[in-house]
Design a protein around this motif. Structure first.
Motif, short mmCIF file in Angstrom:
data_model
loop_
_atom_site.label_atom_id
_atom_site.label_comp_id
_atom_site.label_asym_id
_atom_site.label_seq_id
_atom_site.Cartn_x
_atom_site.Cartn_y
_atom_site.Cartn_z
N THR A 1 1.34 -0.74 -0.01
CA THR A 1 0.12 0.12 0.28
C THR A 1 0.91 1.03 0.31
OG1 THR A 1 -1.41 -1.42 1.22
CG2 THR A 1 -1.64 1.63 1.52
N ALA A 2 1.78 1.36 0.68
CA ALA A 2 2.80 1.96 0.66
C ALA A 2 3.38 2.90 -0.77
CB ALA A 2 3.85 2.04 1.75
N ARG A 3 4.13 1.66 -1.17
CA ARG A 3 4.60 1.36 -2.25
C ARG A 3 3.39 2.42 -3.07
NH1 ARG A 3 6.55 -3.63 -1.52
NH2 ARG A 3 8.31 -3.27 -0.97
N ARG A 4 2.09 1.89 -3.56
CA ARG A 4 0.63 1.91 -4.40
C ARG A 4 0.76 4.49 -3.93
NH1 ARG A 4 -1.45 -2.65 -3.31
NH2 ARG A 4 -3.31 -1.87 -1.75
N TRP A 5 1.07 4.25 -2.78
CA TRP A 5 0.67 5.63 -2.43
C TRP A 5 2.00 6.58 -3.34
CZ3 TRP A 5 -0.68 5.15 3.35
CH2 TRP A 5 -1.79 4.45 2.89
N ALA A 6 3.24 5.60 -3.08
CA ALA A 6 4.63 6.63 -3.75
C ALA A 6 4.40 7.17 -5.30
CB ALA A 6 5.70 5.85 -2.98
N ASP A 7 4.07 5.37 -5.82
CA ASP A 7 4.05 5.42 -7.60
C ASP A 7 2.59 6.38 -7.41
OD1 ASP A 7 5.90 3.34 -6.81
OD2 ASP A 7 4.23 1.77 -7.49
N ALA A 8 2.02 6.67 -7.01
CA ALA A 8 0.74 7.91 -6.85
C ALA A 8 1.45 9.10 -6.88
CB ALA A 8 -0.47 7.41 -6.93
N GLY A 9 2.99 9.19 -6.17
CA GLY A 9 2.89 10.93 -5.88
C GLY A 9 1.86 11.27 -4.69
N ARG A 10 1.32 10.60 -3.91
CA ARG A 10 0.90 10.89 -2.68
C ARG A 10 1.45 11.47 -1.40
NH1 ARG A 10 -4.22 7.30 -0.71
NH2 ARG A 10 -4.34 9.46 0.78
N VAL A 11 2.80 10.38 -2.00
CA VAL A 11 4.09 10.85 -0.59
C VAL A 11 5.34 10.72 -1.64
CG1 VAL A 11 4.05 8.79 0.13
CG2 VAL A 11 4.61 10.37 1.59
N ALA A 12 6.15 12.05 -1.71
CA ALA A 12 6.94 12.06 -2.09
C ALA A 12 8.42 11.13 -1.73
CB ALA A 12 7.97 13.70 -2.40
N THR A 13 8.77 10.93 -2.56
CA THR A 13 10.16 9.62 -1.95
C THR A 13 11.36 9.69 -2.81
OG1 THR A 13 9.66 7.91 -4.48
CG2 THR A 13 8.69 7.51 -1.92
N ARG A 14 12.69 9.44 -2.47
CA ARG A 14 13.84 9.57 -3.16
C ARG A 14 14.63 8.32 -3.41
NH1 ARG A 14 17.89 10.52 0.45
NH2 ARG A 14 17.04 11.07 2.73
N ARG A 15 15.53 8.21 -4.29
CA ARG A 15 16.56 7.58 -3.81
C ARG A 15 18.18 7.73 -3.00
NH1 ARG A 15 13.81 2.71 -6.47
NH2 ARG A 15 12.60 3.49 -7.67
N ASP A 16 17.96 6.37 -2.10
CA ASP A 16 19.56 6.55 -1.86
C ASP A 16 20.66 5.94 -2.70
OD1 ASP A 16 19.75 3.54 -2.00
OD2 ASP A 16 19.69 3.62 0.77
N GLU A 17 21.86 6.20 -2.23
CA GLU A 17 22.97 5.51 -2.92
C GLU A 17 22.91 4.16 -3.92
OE1 GLU A 17 23.63 5.07 0.83
OE2 GLU A 17 22.97 6.63 0.02
N THR A 18 21.72 3.60 -3.02
CA THR A 18 21.94 2.54 -2.97
C THR A 18 20.62 1.83 -4.01
OG1 THR A 18 20.45 0.95 -0.78
CG2 THR A 18 22.97 0.98 -1.09
#
Length: 131
Positions: A19-36
Motif C-alpha cells: 500500500t505504501a509503495r502504491r501511494w508513493a507510485d501515485a505521487g501521494r507521498v514524495a520519495t527519493r532514492r539513496d545511493e543503493t
C-alpha cells in the motif's frame, strides 16, 4: 533529517508495504532514492502525509490499528516549545496523540518533526520514548 524506507513508513502508517509503495507510485507521498537505489521518504514529508491520511478518513479498508501494552509507535508531526513546557504530537496510524511535557525533556530526547517515536499511555498521562 531522518528518512524512512517504504517498509518503515508502512509500519508507522499502519498499512502494508505494498500500500505504501502504491501511494508513493501515485505521487501521494514524495520519495527519493539513496545511493543503493532504495526509495526513502523524508521524515517531514511522512509526518505531513500521516496527518493528511488521518484527516481524510484513514487507510484503504479502514484497517484497525491497535496498541500493545498501550504503546503507540508513530511519527512526530508537531512540536510547540514554550519557555518551560512543550507540546508534542504523534501520529500513530489513525491515532493522533498529544503529550504535554517539559521543554527540557523534548531537548534531552532530541525530538524533531519527522522522527519516529513511541507514545506510551497510562491513565491520562502520555509519555514519549525516542526509538
Amino acid at each position: 533529517m531522518q528518512s524512512y524506507t517504504i517498509g518503515q513508513a508502512a509500519r508507522l502508517l499502519g498499512v502494508s508495504p505494498d500500500t505504501a509503495r502504491r501511494w508513493a507510485d501515485a505521487g501521494r507521498v514524495a520519495t527519493r532514492r539513496d545511493e543503493t537505489g532504495r526509495r526513502l521518504i523524508d521524515g517531514e514529508d511522512l509526518a505531513a502525509f500521516s496527518v493528511e491520511l488521518a484527516k481524510s478518513g484513514g487507510v484503504e479498508g479502514d484497517t484497525s490499528y491497535t496498541s500493545v501494552r498501550n504503546a503507540f509507535p508513530g511519527i512526530v508531526t508537531a512540536i510547540k516549545l514554550g519557555d518551560v513546557a512543550a507540546q508534542v504530537e504523534i501520529q500513530a496510524g489513525p491515532h493522533r496523540l498529544v503529550s504535554l511535557l517539559t521543554r527540557e525533556a523534548v531537548e534531552e530526547l532530541g525530538l524533531e518533526v519527522g522522527m519516529e517515536a513511541t507514545a506510551r499511555v497510562k491513565s491520562t498521562n502520555v509519555h514519549i520514548d525516542r526509538t
